[in-house]
Motif scaffolding. Structure first.
Motif, PDB file in Angstrom:
ATOM      1  N   ALA A  84     -35.166  16.181 -53.379  1.00  0.00           N
ATOM      2  CA  ALA A  84     -35.597  15.167 -52.525  1.00  0.00           C
ATOM      3  C   ALA A  84     -36.388  14.069 -53.291  1.00  0.00           C
ATOM      4  O   ALA A  84     -36.573  13.007 -52.941  1.00  0.00           O
ATOM      5  N   GLY A  85     -37.581  14.693 -54.086  1.00  0.00           N
ATOM      6  CA  GLY A  85     -38.237  13.766 -54.636  1.00  0.00           C
ATOM      7  C   GLY A  85     -37.837  12.816 -55.651  1.00  0.00           C
ATOM      8  O   GLY A  85     -38.283  11.590 -55.597  1.00  0.00           O
ATOM      9  N   VAL A  86     -37.197  13.169 -56.452  1.00  0.00           N
ATOM     10  CA  VAL A  86     -36.514  12.449 -57.312  1.00  0.00           C
ATOM     11  C   VAL A  86     -35.571  11.177 -56.683  1.00  0.00           C
ATOM     12  O   VAL A  86     -35.642  10.159 -56.975  1.00  0.00           O
ATOM     13  N   ALA A  87     -34.848  11.762 -55.644  1.00  0.00           N
ATOM     14  CA  ALA A  87     -34.016  10.608 -54.939  1.00  0.00           C
ATOM     15  C   ALA A  87     -34.935   9.484 -54.213  1.00  0.00           C
ATOM     16  O   ALA A  87     -34.648   8.577 -54.092  1.00  0.00           O
ATOM     17  N   THR A  88     -36.218  10.107 -53.464  1.00  0.00           N
ATOM     18  CA  THR A  88     -37.094   9.214 -52.827  1.00  0.00           C
ATOM     19  C   THR A  88     -37.572   8.314 -53.958  1.00  0.00           C
ATOM     20  O   THR A  88     -37.720   7.006 -53.554  1.00  0.00           O
ATOM     21  N   ALA A  89     -37.859   8.823 -55.404  1.00  0.00           N
ATOM     22  CA  ALA A  89     -38.328   7.890 -56.319  1.00  0.00           C
ATOM     23  C   ALA A  89     -37.364   6.873 -56.802  1.00  0.00           C
ATOM     24  O   ALA A  89     -37.668   5.530 -56.727  1.00  0.00           O
ATOM     25  N   ILE A  90     -36.323   7.203 -56.629  1.00  0.00           N
ATOM     26  CA  ILE A  90     -35.061   5.954 -57.036  1.00  0.00           C
ATOM     27  C   ILE A  90     -34.704   5.255 -55.919  1.00  0.00           C
ATOM     28  O   ILE A  90     -34.528   3.951 -55.926  1.00  0.00           O
ATOM     29  N   PHE A  91     -34.775   5.682 -54.733  1.00  0.00           N
ATOM     30  CA  PHE A  91     -34.517   4.861 -53.432  1.00  0.00           C
ATOM     31  C   PHE A  91     -35.595   3.765 -53.212  1.00  0.00           C
ATOM     32  O   PHE A  91     -35.483   2.586 -52.887  1.00  0.00           O
ATOM     33  N   SER A 318     -34.246  15.002 -64.433  1.00  0.00           N
ATOM     34  CA  SER A 318     -33.447  14.311 -65.237  1.00  0.00           C
ATOM     35  C   SER A 318     -32.140  14.319 -64.620  1.00  0.00           C
ATOM     36  O   SER A 318     -31.158  13.409 -64.525  1.00  0.00           O
ATOM     37  N   MET A 319     -31.746  15.548 -64.600  1.00  0.00           N
ATOM     38  CA  MET A 319     -30.257  15.785 -64.104  1.00  0.00           C
ATOM     39  C   MET A 319     -29.878  15.325 -62.753  1.00  0.00           C
ATOM     40  O   MET A 319     -29.227  14.776 -62.693  1.00  0.00           O
ATOM     41  N   THR A 320     -30.945  15.739 -62.202  1.00  0.00           N
ATOM     42  CA  THR A 320     -30.940  15.035 -60.566  1.00  0.00           C
ATOM     43  C   THR A 320     -30.741  13.391 -60.546  1.00  0.00           C
ATOM     44  O   THR A 320     -29.913  13.132 -60.045  1.00  0.00           O
ATOM     45  N   GLY A 321     -31.671  12.790 -61.154  1.00  0.00           N
ATOM     46  CA  GLY A 321     -31.845  11.299 -61.536  1.00  0.00           C
ATOM     47  C   GLY A 321     -30.452  10.823 -61.942  1.00  0.00           C
ATOM     48  O   GLY A 321     -29.974   9.714 -61.411  1.00  0.00           O
ATOM     49  N   LEU A 322     -29.867  11.236 -63.157  1.00  0.00           N
ATOM     50  CA  LEU A 322     -28.892  10.833 -63.863  1.00  0.00           C
ATOM     51  C   LEU A 322     -27.444  11.109 -63.064  1.00  0.00           C
ATOM     52  O   LEU A 322     -26.626  10.293 -62.656  1.00  0.00           O
ATOM     53  N   ALA A 323     -27.392  11.947 -62.166  1.00  0.00           N
ATOM     54  CA  ALA A 323     -26.409  12.457 -61.042  1.00  0.00           C
ATOM     55  C   ALA A 323     -26.266  11.284 -59.905  1.00  0.00           C
ATOM     56  O   ALA A 323     -25.318  10.680 -59.805  1.00  0.00           O
ATOM     57  N   ILE A 324     -27.462  10.950 -59.601  1.00  0.00           N
ATOM     58  CA  ILE A 324     -27.695   9.902 -58.625  1.00  0.00           C
ATOM     59  C   ILE A 324     -27.280   8.438 -59.131  1.00  0.00           C
ATOM     60  O   ILE A 324     -26.456   7.743 -58.409  1.00  0.00           O
ATOM     61  N   ILE A 325     -27.913   8.037 -60.112  1.00  0.00           N
ATOM     62  CA  ILE A 325     -27.474   6.862 -60.779  1.00  0.00           C
ATOM     63  C   ILE A 325     -25.999   6.867 -61.285  1.00  0.00           C
ATOM     64  O   ILE A 325     -25.348   5.902 -61.172  1.00  0.00           O
ATOM     65  N   CYS A 326     -25.548   7.685 -62.026  1.00  0.00           N
ATOM     66  CA  CYS A 326     -24.073   7.676 -62.653  1.00  0.00           C
ATOM     67  C   CYS A 326     -22.864   7.608 -61.404  1.00  0.00           C
ATOM     68  O   CYS A 326     -22.070   7.021 -61.584  1.00  0.00           O
ATOM     69  N   ALA A 342     -25.306  13.269 -51.503  1.00  0.00           N
ATOM     70  CA  ALA A 342     -24.233  12.293 -51.819  1.00  0.00           C
ATOM     71  C   ALA A 342     -23.654  12.338 -53.304  1.00  0.00           C
ATOM     72  O   ALA A 342     -22.398  12.250 -53.255  1.00  0.00           O
ATOM     73  N   ALA A 343     -24.451  12.312 -54.086  1.00  0.00           N
ATOM     74  CA  ALA A 343     -24.147  12.413 -55.643  1.00  0.00           C
ATOM     75  C   ALA A 343     -23.234  13.635 -55.719  1.00  0.00           C
ATOM     76  O   ALA A 343     -22.129  13.403 -56.493  1.00  0.00           O
ATOM     77  N   PHE A 344     -23.575  14.634 -55.271  1.00  0.00           N
ATOM     78  CA  PHE A 344     -22.989  15.874 -55.752  1.00  0.00           C
ATOM     79  C   PHE A 344     -21.543  15.894 -54.972  1.00  0.00           C
ATOM     80  O   PHE A 344     -20.659  16.299 -55.298  1.00  0.00           O
ATOM     81  N   GLU A 345     -21.689  15.382 -53.680  1.00  0.00           N
ATOM     82  CA  GLU A 345     -20.428  15.583 -52.960  1.00  0.00           C
ATOM     83  C   GLU A 345     -19.170  14.547 -53.326  1.00  0.00           C
ATOM     84  O   GLU A 345     -18.215  14.828 -53.508  1.00  0.00           O
ATOM     85  N   SER A 346     -19.746  13.340 -54.051  1.00  0.00           N
ATOM     86  CA  SER A 346     -19.118  12.296 -54.639  1.00  0.00           C
ATOM     87  C   SER A 346     -18.206  12.940 -55.639  1.00  0.00           C
ATOM     88  O   SER A 346     -16.961  12.568 -56.208  1.00  0.00           O
ATOM     89  N   ALA A 347     -18.763  13.765 -56.630  1.00  0.00           N
ATOM     90  CA  ALA A 347     -18.176  14.349 -57.762  1.00  0.00           C
ATOM     91  C   ALA A 347     -17.552  15.598 -57.440  1.00  0.00           C
ATOM     92  O   ALA A 347     -16.293  15.972 -58.227  1.00  0.00           O
ATOM     93  N   MET A 348     -17.705  16.351 -56.132  1.00  0.00           N
ATOM     94  CA  MET A 348     -17.201  17.896 -56.056  1.00  0.00           C
ATOM     95  C   MET A 348     -17.191  17.840 -54.467  1.00  0.00           C
ATOM     96  O   MET A 348     -17.790  18.195 -53.903  1.00  0.00           O
TER      97      MET A 348
END
Length: 447
Positions: A84-91, A318-326, A342-348
């Motif tokens: 959640a923290g990484v996602a909030t930082a990017i948001f 980094s893996m969480t952040g890259l998944a969200i951005i990619c 949402a990032a994980f669901e879009s790929a799987m």
């Protein structure tokens, strides 16, 4: 209540504002330069020591192995902040926030190295014969009696913050994730978690160490594999993701889709703040766990302990952040764990959200275990060993309450206290940095 809320909000703005972020980053950078970048050049050595530290040495003294000590520390830091923290930082700060999380982690390795070296060097035995250490003991035994008030301040902040940031906030995240994904009632999550947490922490640091050493490597590896699948599915977007990260670390990013846009200061602020929240470099907690580890050298413990920051942020975040951005979902308008899901669901499709929920639950559960030990040692410093059993009972009873409560104010107060922990710790690190350099030089002169 509104006055209290506004007051804590104002203090929180100061605690996590630019001056504090500059202090944390500046201290890390100063220590890194003072150590001649040793924490970065010795990362392979740290991993070798970690692998060799899976068992207790014959001559070493301590309650758990160095590997178990690191896993206990990681149990507390690899938590909701990594999802959640990484996602909030990017948001809030855009893709550039991830760059500033990396910077925080790299200089944070020096901070964490020094925290652990001082915690082990100045540790002592309590009246049960167990080793205790951390910033409060480093201050008391390293800076002398006139500085004990500073160690007391750290212990008060840590002893109170733990109930929020390391207990109720974590089980609350677990409960809501399980309710959303599997329709599990909040109270059921609270009760089951209470029982399991009780079975572990009532056995003390030895049982926490065994559980952490069993669970943390598995949960980190499983999460990294799942995140790697997301990146493989979106492999063509990885170069563009890195371009966004490096470009918008230094230039503003305009609004796009559900993303509101962000200035460079927002990228720095939220990247640094969420990075510190995730890896806890500068807060002093890692030294509390490492002080219980079997060791004959504080420097060896420091090199193992600093890996916590590297693993937590440079690898897992980094893996969480890259998944969200990619995956492109960072422009969806979602925030927190929902954005990572949402990032994980879009790929799987169909299983991505489930995988992320399970990861969040395991991460949050281990954080409750790790922070129980941090909080226990803070109260032991303040009151003595008679505080241990009452603390453990209260900690276990707080779990079901956290699952069902509305925690907006508790989150705000805990986040503020968490930040306040950094002030006594950073002061002691700066004042005792010559001791760390001396111990480091002596160790490498012998080896």
């Amino acid at each position: 209540m509104e006055f209290l809320n506004n007051l804590v909000n104002s203090v929180n703005g100061l605690v996590w504002g630019p001056p504090m972020l500059v202090l944390i980053l500046g201290t890390g950078l100063f220590l890194m330069i003072f150590l001649k970048f040793m924490p970065l050049t010795r990362i392979p050595t740290g991993f070798a020591l970690m692998w060799g530290g899976r068992t207790k040495g014959d001559e070493a003294t301590g309650e758990i192995s160095p590997f178990q000590a690191l896993m206990t520390s990681l149990a507390a830091t690899v938590g909701t902040g990594n999802i959640a923290g990484v996602a909030t930082a990017i948001f809030l700060g855009g893709p550039g926030a991830l760059f500033w999380m990396w910077c925080t982690a790299l200089v944070g390795m020096a901070t964490k190295y020094c925290e652990v070296v001082l915690a082990v060097h100045y540790r002592e035995k309590d009246d049960r014969g167990e080793h205790v250490g951390g910033p409060m003991y480093a201050i008391k035994n390293g800076l002398g009696k006139k500085w004990v008030w500073l160690g007391t301040a750290f212990a008060i902040f840590g002893g109170l913050a733990g109930f929020g940031i390391g207990n109720m906030v974590q089980v609350n995240s677990m409960a809501h994730a399980l309710e959303t994904t599997f329709s599990v009632p909040l109270w059921a999550t609270g009760l089951v978690t209470m029982v399991i947490v009780g079975l572990v922490i009532l056995g003390g640091i030895r049982r926490i160490g065994v559980v952490a050493a069993s669970l943390v490597p598995f949960m980190c590896l499983a999460y990294l594999i799942a995140a790697a699948v997301v990146l493989v599915v979106n492999v063509s977007a990885i170069p563009a993701a890195f371009d966004l990260i490096f470009t918008h670390a230094f230039t503003p990013i305009a609004a796009t889709g559900g993303f509101a846009g962000a200035a460079v200061m927002a990228a720095i602020r939220f990247g640094v703040a969420r990075g510190i929240f995730s890896n806890e470099a500068g807060l002093g907690t890692a030294g509390i766990a490492q002080a219980a580890g079997t060791t004959t050298s504080s420097v060896r413990s420091g090199m193992i302990g600093m890996l916590g920051t590297f693993i937590d942020t440079i690898i897992v975040c980094s893996m969480t952040g890259l998944a969200i951005i990619c995956t492109g979902v960072w422009t969806s308008g979602e925030s927190g764990a929902a954005l990572s899901a949402a990032a994980f669901e879009s790929a799987m499709p169909g299983i991505g959200g489930i995988i992320l929920t399970i990861a969040l639950v395991v991460f949050a559960f281990t954080t409750i275990l790790g922070w129980s030990y941090f909080g226990e040692k803070c109260w032991e410093f303040l009151v003595g060993t008679r505080a241990i059993w009452p603390f453990r009972v209260i900690w276990v009873l707080a779990v079901p309450f956290g699952a069902i409560a509305q925690l907006d104010f508790a989150w705000l107060l805990a986040d503020t206290l968490n930040g306040l922990m950094a002030i006594p710790n950073l002061i002691s690190l700066l004042l005792l940095s010559p001791v760390v350099v001396k111990l480091t030089k002596e160790y490498f002169a012998r080896s």
